[in-house]
Scaffold this active site. Sequence first.
Site, PDB file in Angstrom:
ATOM      1  N   LEU A 199      47.983  50.129  38.887  1.00 51.13           N
ATOM      2  CA  LEU A 199      48.074  48.481  39.255  1.00 51.13           C
ATOM      3  C   LEU A 199      47.906  47.682  37.998  1.00 51.13           C
ATOM      4  O   LEU A 199      46.944  47.984  37.334  1.00 51.13           O
ATOM      5  CB  LEU A 199      47.447  48.027  40.572  1.00 51.13           C
ATOM      6  CG  LEU A 199      47.707  49.028  41.697  1.00 51.13           C
ATOM      7  CD1 LEU A 199      46.766  48.490  42.962  1.00 51.13           C
ATOM      8  CD2 LEU A 199      49.285  48.737  42.101  1.00 51.13           C
ATOM      9  N   LEU A 232      51.185  43.763  41.941  1.00 49.04           N
ATOM     10  CA  LEU A 232      51.276  43.310  43.428  1.00 49.04           C
ATOM     11  C   LEU A 232      52.523  42.267  43.643  1.00 49.04           C
ATOM     12  O   LEU A 232      52.482  41.392  42.920  1.00 49.04           O
ATOM     13  CB  LEU A 232      49.960  42.563  44.046  1.00 49.04           C
ATOM     14  CG  LEU A 232      48.578  43.581  44.094  1.00 49.04           C
ATOM     15  CD1 LEU A 232      47.677  42.752  44.117  1.00 49.04           C
ATOM     16  CD2 LEU A 232      48.701  44.550  45.116  1.00 49.04           C
ATOM     17  N   GLY A 288      42.287  49.104  37.620  1.00 49.46           N
ATOM     18  CA  GLY A 288      41.567  48.971  36.488  1.00 49.46           C
ATOM     19  C   GLY A 288      39.994  48.615  36.522  1.00 49.46           C
ATOM     20  O   GLY A 288      39.745  47.420  37.066  1.00 49.46           O
ATOM     21  N   ASP A 295      36.882  41.627  32.291  1.00 44.29           N
ATOM     22  CA  ASP A 295      36.943  41.384  30.941  1.00 44.29           C
ATOM     23  C   ASP A 295      37.420  39.755  30.742  1.00 44.29           C
ATOM     24  O   ASP A 295      37.438  39.524  29.466  1.00 44.29           O
ATOM     25  CB  ASP A 295      38.106  42.082  30.441  1.00 44.29           C
ATOM     26  CG  ASP A 295      39.385  42.087  30.833  1.00 44.29           C
ATOM     27  OD1 ASP A 295      39.457  41.397  31.897  1.00 44.29           O
ATOM     28  OD2 ASP A 295      40.472  41.926  30.199  1.00 44.29           O
ATOM     29  N   LYS A 340      47.982  35.126  38.018  1.00 40.84           N
ATOM     30  CA  LYS A 340      47.782  36.221  39.197  1.00 40.84           C
ATOM     31  C   LYS A 340      47.028  37.410  38.678  1.00 40.84           C
ATOM     32  O   LYS A 340      47.417  38.525  39.145  1.00 40.84           O
ATOM     33  CB  LYS A 340      49.351  36.464  39.433  1.00 40.84           C
ATOM     34  CG  LYS A 340      49.958  35.309  40.068  1.00 40.84           C
ATOM     35  CD  LYS A 340      51.423  35.524  40.628  1.00 40.84           C
ATOM     36  CE  LYS A 340      52.047  34.394  41.107  1.00 40.84           C
ATOM     37  NZ  LYS A 340      52.254  33.381  40.198  1.00 40.84           N
ATOM     38  N   CYS A 348      45.191  47.724  30.620  1.00 40.77           N
ATOM     39  CA  CYS A 348      45.403  48.597  31.606  1.00 40.77           C
ATOM     40  C   CYS A 348      47.046  48.979  31.533  1.00 40.77           C
ATOM     41  O   CYS A 348      47.002  50.190  31.771  1.00 40.77           O
ATOM     42  CB  CYS A 348      44.981  48.318  33.106  1.00 40.77           C
ATOM     43  SG  CYS A 348      43.231  48.080  33.022  1.00 40.77           S
ATOM     44  N   LEU A 395      44.090  39.510  39.284  1.00 36.74           N
ATOM     45  CA  LEU A 395      42.927  39.151  40.384  1.00 36.74           C
ATOM     46  C   LEU A 395      41.694  39.966  40.158  1.00 36.74           C
ATOM     47  O   LEU A 395      41.720  40.958  39.075  1.00 36.74           O
ATOM     48  CB  LEU A 395      43.386  39.474  41.685  1.00 36.74           C
ATOM     49  CG  LEU A 395      44.794  38.990  42.356  1.00 36.74           C
ATOM     50  CD1 LEU A 395      45.340  39.458  43.609  1.00 36.74           C
ATOM     51  CD2 LEU A 395      44.471  37.400  42.337  1.00 36.74           C
ATOM     52  N   ASN A 409      39.973  38.476  30.785  1.00 37.77           N
ATOM     53  CA  ASN A 409      41.402  38.518  30.365  1.00 37.77           C
ATOM     54  C   ASN A 409      41.099  38.388  28.710  1.00 37.77           C
ATOM     55  O   ASN A 409      41.803  38.180  28.094  1.00 37.77           O
ATOM     56  CB  ASN A 409      42.157  37.489  30.832  1.00 37.77           C
ATOM     57  CG  ASN A 409      43.514  37.810  31.243  1.00 37.77           C
ATOM     58  OD1 ASN A 409      43.762  39.151  31.336  1.00 37.77           O
ATOM     59  ND2 ASN A 409      44.537  36.949  30.984  1.00 37.77           N
TER      60      ASN A 409
HETATM   61  C1  SAM Z   1      40.281  41.960  36.469  1.00 36.00           C
HETATM   62  S1  SAM Z   1      41.784  42.945  36.225  1.00 36.00           S
HETATM   63  C2  SAM Z   1      41.694  43.449  34.656  1.00 36.00           C
HETATM   64  C3  SAM Z   1      42.670  42.737  33.811  1.00 36.00           C
HETATM   65  C4  SAM Z   1      42.766  43.519  32.460  1.00 36.00           C
HETATM   66  N1  SAM Z   1      43.011  42.542  31.292  1.00 36.00           N
HETATM   67  C5  SAM Z   1      43.981  44.719  32.445  1.00 36.00           C
HETATM   68  O1  SAM Z   1      44.215  44.960  31.501  1.00 36.00           O
HETATM   69  O2  SAM Z   1      44.246  44.965  33.589  1.00 36.00           O
HETATM   70  C6  SAM Z   1      41.292  44.330  37.196  1.00 36.00           C
HETATM   71  C7  SAM Z   1      42.218  45.208  37.684  1.00 36.00           C
HETATM   72  O3  SAM Z   1      42.925  44.412  38.997  1.00 36.00           O
HETATM   73  C8  SAM Z   1      44.067  45.075  39.055  1.00 36.00           C
HETATM   74  N2  SAM Z   1      45.182  43.764  38.955  1.00 36.00           N
HETATM   75  C9  SAM Z   1      44.627  42.555  38.818  1.00 36.00           C
HETATM   76  N3  SAM Z   1      45.609  41.712  39.314  1.00 36.00           N
HETATM   77  C10 SAM Z   1      46.720  42.458  39.577  1.00 36.00           C
HETATM   78  C11 SAM Z   1      48.177  41.915  40.127  1.00 36.00           C
HETATM   79  N4  SAM Z   1      48.516  40.823  40.117  1.00 36.00           N
HETATM   80  N5  SAM Z   1      48.701  43.234  40.337  1.00 36.00           N
HETATM   81  C12 SAM Z   1      48.506  44.419  40.305  1.00 36.00           C
HETATM   82  N6  SAM Z   1      47.217  44.633  40.052  1.00 36.00           N
HETATM   83  C13 SAM Z   1      46.286  43.894  39.559  1.00 36.00           C
HETATM   84  C14 SAM Z   1      44.779  45.687  37.642  1.00 36.00           C
HETATM   85  O4  SAM Z   1      44.580  47.180  38.059  1.00 36.00           O
HETATM   86  C15 SAM Z   1      43.516  45.358  36.894  1.00 36.00           C
HETATM   87  O5  SAM Z   1      43.275  46.416  35.613  1.00 36.00           O
END
Ligand code: SAM
Length: 355
Positions: free
Chosen positions: A163, A209, A183, A187, A221, A195, A223, A189
């Site tokens: 995801l 998503l 993931g 971080d 978006k 990921c 999360l 962002n």
């Molecule tokens: C806090 S986010 C990490 C963001 C990070 N910069 C990255 O490279 O993914 C944690 C994880 O939540 C999932 N995630 C967050 N928002 C998402 C979205 N809109 N659609 C799908 N997965 C999401 C992803 O798997 C992501 O790696």
Amino acid sequence: MDSVTKDEKEETQASATMSKKQLRRQQRQEKWLSIKADVRAKEKQRKKRKRREALERGDVMAPTRKKLRTNTMAKSSCKTSVVIDCSLDSYMGEKDITKLVKQIQFCYSSNRRAQNPMQFHVTGVHGQTKARLESIGDYQNWDVNFTSKDYHEVFEKENIVYLSSESENTLQELDPNKAYIIGGLVDHNHHKGLCHSLAIEKGVGHARLPISEFLDMKTRKVLTINHVFDILLKYTEMKNWSQAFCSVIPQRKGAHVKQDVESSSQTDKQESETSSQTDKQESETSSQTDILLQESETRSKSGTQEYETSPQTGTQDCESSSQTGTQECEFSSQTDIQECESSSQTGTQEYETSS
Ligand SMILES: C[S@@+](CC[C@H](N)C(=O)[O-])C[C@H]1O[C@@H](n2cnc3c(N)ncnc32)[C@H](O)[C@@H]1O
């Protein structure tokens, strides 16, 4: 006597070197420790009384701890696997590792409360994350599959869906045969798209998503891990993305259900109210065979939409359940957040700036 005098002296010296703020904090801490047991006992009594009253009124009750113990992954009818990939340890400092572990705890808490928990895996557990998990208690007794192996060593490549908000593919359904990877990265962002790039490098499937299909959102978006987890969990229960989003995404993210979705879901509701038993059976079988990921034909379009400010007209506010009440975490071990507030109230949400 001498030693008492020495202790007293040291204490006086220590408080003399403390700032007023530190002193106040220490006094507050001491006061809390002196009343903690009493407060907890009263709270327990209050909860018992409220439960009794609700039972007398005939209210639908949240499951008891005893009931929760029986809601295990093994007994669950939900076979969808959701994985937190903890192989990203080296991209985080101590503080973010602590947040990551807290978010894993929130996921576990939600899963345990579900009537039919998802098959929850935490892979790539090593280094700082492992040390942090060990420091909070016997996490290995939780109803979670923890492993030091990486997710691609546990699941068949063709069954993996990583995801990522950066993916051009949109998640349509959840397939019980697939493993959905979140993931394990907190971080703020700083590692945007990491990921997604890693998933492409490994040659595994990926998807985002379907947020922009159902919601207008003021903020980005991306999360938190626990919000993604909770959305997937709600989706397994409700089979409805907009309801799943609305019940999880905090209101301060300014999420609104899109008008067309709103009206179509009302029509759906009316239709479903009049639908026959045959329809229900049909939909049950078709959901098993549904196509899971759909290539988005409008990648460039949705890519820009993701970071746009949502139009405020013709939308309806999400009445987020995360706004109401607190969530009591139920960990089998004595962790430091036995009773914790829901993640939306504890500041684990990192991406709040409107873009
Ligand atoms: C806090 S986010 C990490 C963001 C990070 N910069 C990255 O490279 O993914 C944690 C994880 O939540 C999932 N995630 C967050 N928002 C998402 C979205 N809109 N659609 C799908 N997965 C999401 C992803 O798997 C992501 O790696």
